[in-house]
Motif scaffolding. Structure first.
Motif, PDB file in Angstrom:
ATOM      1  N   GLN A  26       0.839  -1.313  -0.219  1.00 36.69           N
ATOM      2  CA  GLN A  26       0.151  -0.055  -0.117  1.00 36.69           C
ATOM      3  C   GLN A  26       0.832   1.382   0.026  1.00 36.69           C
ATOM      4  O   GLN A  26       0.611   2.337  -0.676  1.00 36.69           O
ATOM      5  CB  GLN A  26      -0.993  -0.056   1.233  1.00 36.69           C
ATOM      6  CG  GLN A  26      -2.167  -1.022   1.074  1.00 36.69           C
ATOM      7  CD  GLN A  26      -2.607  -1.385   2.583  1.00 36.69           C
ATOM      8  OE1 GLN A  26      -2.267  -0.952   3.551  1.00 36.69           O
ATOM      9  NE2 GLN A  26      -4.015  -1.977   2.556  1.00 36.69           N
ATOM     10  N   GLN A  48      -9.446  -8.698  -1.864  1.00 33.98           N
ATOM     11  CA  GLN A  48      -9.470  -7.503  -0.891  1.00 33.98           C
ATOM     12  C   GLN A  48      -8.306  -7.036  -0.981  1.00 33.98           C
ATOM     13  O   GLN A  48      -8.157  -5.664  -0.778  1.00 33.98           O
ATOM     14  CB  GLN A  48      -9.885  -7.917   0.364  1.00 33.98           C
ATOM     15  CG  GLN A  48     -10.256  -6.991   1.329  1.00 33.98           C
ATOM     16  CD  GLN A  48     -10.597  -7.653   3.010  1.00 33.98           C
ATOM     17  OE1 GLN A  48     -10.545  -8.869   3.023  1.00 33.98           O
ATOM     18  NE2 GLN A  48     -10.897  -6.671   3.752  1.00 33.98           N
ATOM     19  N   ALA A  49      -7.123  -7.538  -0.821  1.00 31.85           N
ATOM     20  CA  ALA A  49      -5.645  -6.890  -0.863  1.00 31.85           C
ATOM     21  C   ALA A  49      -5.439  -6.219  -2.137  1.00 31.85           C
ATOM     22  O   ALA A  49      -5.013  -5.049  -1.914  1.00 31.85           O
ATOM     23  CB  ALA A  49      -4.750  -8.006  -0.770  1.00 31.85           C
ATOM     24  N   SER A  52      -7.322  -3.041  -1.984  1.00 35.98           N
ATOM     25  CA  SER A  52      -6.849  -1.888  -1.112  1.00 35.98           C
ATOM     26  C   SER A  52      -5.606  -1.371  -1.623  1.00 35.98           C
ATOM     27  O   SER A  52      -5.229  -0.080  -1.333  1.00 35.98           O
ATOM     28  CB  SER A  52      -6.502  -2.679   0.319  1.00 35.98           C
ATOM     29  OG  SER A  52      -5.400  -3.351   0.085  1.00 35.98           O
ATOM     30  N   ALA A  55      -6.745   1.289  -4.037  1.00 39.59           N
ATOM     31  CA  ALA A  55      -7.335   2.413  -3.527  1.00 39.59           C
ATOM     32  C   ALA A  55      -6.264   3.293  -3.021  1.00 39.59           C
ATOM     33  O   ALA A  55      -6.313   4.438  -2.863  1.00 39.59           O
ATOM     34  CB  ALA A  55      -8.141   1.729  -2.303  1.00 39.59           C
ATOM     35  N   SER A  56      -4.907   2.544  -2.591  1.00 41.36           N
ATOM     36  CA  SER A  56      -3.905   3.447  -2.200  1.00 41.36           C
ATOM     37  C   SER A  56      -3.254   4.515  -3.292  1.00 41.36           C
ATOM     38  O   SER A  56      -2.433   5.239  -2.899  1.00 41.36           O
ATOM     39  CB  SER A  56      -2.770   2.592  -1.522  1.00 41.36           C
ATOM     40  OG  SER A  56      -2.114   1.913  -2.735  1.00 41.36           O
TER      41      SER A  56
END
Length: 268
Positions: A26, A48-49, A52, A55-56
């Motif tokens: 991230q 999910q990872a 994320s 999204a970072s």
């Protein structure tokens, strides 16, 4: 460290679907890196990872699920990853098992050495020559305070982490003159965390809290007083920020180091 300072770079982080590895992925994403995630995860966990890290701020995220216990699987992983230029390699994948040396199952030894040490040997030997051709490359190996000092009941883990620190120093020497200040050079370093807030240590905190009849913060302080003078754990994101700084072009002359993030543990 400026935002998106690693824009256009591409990184592989092993063991990155949770914990420190995911925090590193991230953080690299926030700096503009495309990221290849890796880990043994369910499809839902992997998705999910990936979400994320996207999204970072990572412009692209791939997910690989190769089992690093098998040398052939590491080879396949690297063939897939190196199909495109790779600038940053973070060897974070690791497992642990505690038992007295005389009671340690040989199979546990084999698995810990394979994942914590041999897999890093293979990823480095395959990635570093291509980094040298580019004139820029960063290898950051997540070792441990146990790559600098030993503890009882951790023979294979300590052996692997000491080996990882030593191997990293050899690679750092072999590639020290590669590239230039302008290109960024090729560096190889280890980060050696002490107690860090991950799911792995939560059972120990819970057990200490129950035994003492105290809250979590007091349990942590009691647990850490045996080793870590700061009496504070590190957060995964704090380890990740060290990784990002090591990847900066300005860190071209920081190579062959084993950097403790251990609240003074190894200063004693």
């Amino acid at each position: 460290m400026s935002e998106a300072s690693l824009q256009g770079r591409r990184a592989l982080v092993t063991g990155s679907v949770q914990g420190i590895g995911l925090a590193i992925a991230q953080a690299l994403g926030r700096q503009g890196c495309s990221v290849a995630l890796h880990g043994l995860a369910t499809p839902a966990q992997a998705q999910q990872a990936r979400a994320s890290v996207l999204a970072s701020g990572a412009p692209a995220v791939e997910v690989f699920t190769h089992d690093l216990r098998e040398a052939s699987a590491v080879q396949q992983l690297m063939e897939a990853v190196l199909a495109a230029p790779l600038d940053i390699l973070v060897n974070n994948a690791g497992i642990q098992h505690t038992a007295a040396l005389a009671d340690m199952p040989r199979a546990r030894w084999d698995d810990i050495i394979a994942i914590n040490l041999s897999a890093a040997f293979d990823t480095m030997r395959l990635a570093l020559p291509k980094m040298a051709q580019q004139g820029y490359g960063r290898v950051v190996n997540i070792a441990s305070v146990h790559g600098l000092v030993a503890s009882v009941n951790k023979a294979p883990y300590v052996a692997a982490k000491f080996g990882l620190v030593g191997m990293s120093r050899v690679a750092a020497l072999e590639y020290a003159s590669t590239g230039s200040r302008a290109s960024g050079g090729v560096t190889v370093n280890c980060i050696c965390p002490g107690w860090t807030e991950t799911a792995i240590i939560q059972p120990q905190i819970d057990a200490r809290a129950a035994a003492l009849g105290v809250g979590r913060e007091d349990a942590v302080r009691d647990l850490l007083k045996e080793k870590q003078p700061s009496l504070r754990t590190s957060l995964p994101d704090e380890i990740a920020r060290v990784v990002c700084w090591l990847c900066e072009p300005a860190a071209h002359n920081l190579t062959g180091a084993a950097i403790p993030v251990d609240g003074g543990w190894t200063a004693q």
